[in-house]
Enzyme design. Structure first.
Site, PDB file in Angstrom:
ATOM      1  N   ASP A 247      42.728  28.019 -31.119  1.00  0.00           N
ATOM      2  CA  ASP A 247      42.053  29.068 -31.528  1.00  0.00           C
ATOM      3  C   ASP A 247      42.142  30.401 -30.894  1.00  0.00           C
ATOM      4  O   ASP A 247      42.767  30.379 -29.909  1.00  0.00           O
ATOM      5  CB  ASP A 247      40.338  28.302 -31.255  1.00  0.00           C
ATOM      6  CG  ASP A 247      39.631  29.350 -31.369  1.00  0.00           C
ATOM      7  OD1 ASP A 247      39.382  30.000 -32.575  1.00  0.00           O
ATOM      8  OD2 ASP A 247      38.501  29.773 -30.388  1.00  0.00           O
TER       9      ASP A 247
ATOM     10  N   ASP B 184      39.461  33.670 -30.839  1.00  0.00           N
ATOM     11  CA  ASP B 184      38.325  34.183 -30.203  1.00  0.00           C
ATOM     12  C   ASP B 184      37.836  33.190 -29.291  1.00  0.00           C
ATOM     13  O   ASP B 184      37.371  32.195 -29.679  1.00  0.00           O
ATOM     14  CB  ASP B 184      37.632  34.715 -31.209  1.00  0.00           C
ATOM     15  CG  ASP B 184      38.129  35.730 -32.008  1.00  0.00           C
ATOM     16  OD1 ASP B 184      38.636  36.777 -31.502  1.00  0.00           O
ATOM     17  OD2 ASP B 184      38.118  35.719 -33.201  1.00  0.00           O
TER      18      ASP B 184
END
Length: 224
Positions: free
Chosen positions: A10, A12
């Site tokens: 991922d 953020d």
């Protein structure tokens, strides 16, 4: 069976600390619709979702046209903020070194993010990460998390089975996506969802620092 292994990250809240920019962009977007400032704790909850889904969660009583309008205003605000002098969303400590180590150990690296393709390109530019990821899955091209599509497509692009893949993320959406795709789910404690939620969503292990990532991957996926 292929000996290739894929570590999908991922962005953020996992690789990059971007919550201040996300909060500022969402605040600007809401102000353009006279909605008042969005509560920071609610914005943290939706980081990781695709933008339309995030707006729907934040504004459950608003009509769909408002969600779409806020989403477009958010994209414009985020782009505006990113162009301001001095803007910087830093990588979390140890992130670059962890990517280096995994590459040295033969891992394939990928991204699966709720960000747009333009947002990912800006991140890669800002941190000189172009060429590091063999597969990049964004909300522009896939169903949003926690649907498994991003990871299934990443595995297909790399020619590996889902069991040879791990998802590293900071939200329950990441863990649920990994579980749905048949991949290993590895949570990080420095992001935007509480550790207890990561465990409940299926995280096999929770990391407190990137220095433990290589060992955790070897334990969950096995040696090449």
């Amino acid at each position: 069976m292929s000996s290739l292994r894929l570590a999908v990250f991922d962005v953020d809240g996992t690789l990059m600390d971007s919550q201040d920019t996300i909060q500022a962009a969402m605040t600007l977007a809401w102000s353009r619709f006279d909605l008042g400032p969005p509560p920071p704790e609610q914005v943290r909850r939706i980081i990781g979702l695709s933008l339309p889904d995030a707006c729907a969660v934040l504004l459950p009583d608003a009509p769909a046209e408002t969600w779409r309008g806020v989403a477009e205003a958010y994209k414009a605000a985020f782009h505006e903020l990113r162009l301001r002098p001095g803007h910087h969303d830093p990588l979390f400590p140890g992130a670059r070194e962890a990517l280096d180590r995994l590459e040295d150990e033969g891992w394939l690296l990928g991204l699966a993010t709720g960000k747009s393709r333009r947002g990912v390109e800006a991140m890669l530019d800002a941190h000189d990460l172009h060429g590091r990821f063999v597969t990049i899955q964004t909300a522009d091209d896939n169903p949003g998390k926690p649907a498994p599509g991003m990871l299934l497509r990443a595995a297909a692009e790399c020619g590996i089975e889902a069991g040879r893949m791990a998802m590293i993320g900071d939200t329950a959406y990441d863990m649920l996506m990994a579980k749905a795709a048949g991949a290993a789910a590895i949570g990080v404690s420095w992001g935007y969802h509480p550790v207890e939620e990561l465990r409940e969503a299926g995280a096999r292990v929770i990391l407190d620092g990137f220095d433990a990532l290589a060992r955790a991957l070897d334990a969950t996926i096995g040696e090449a």
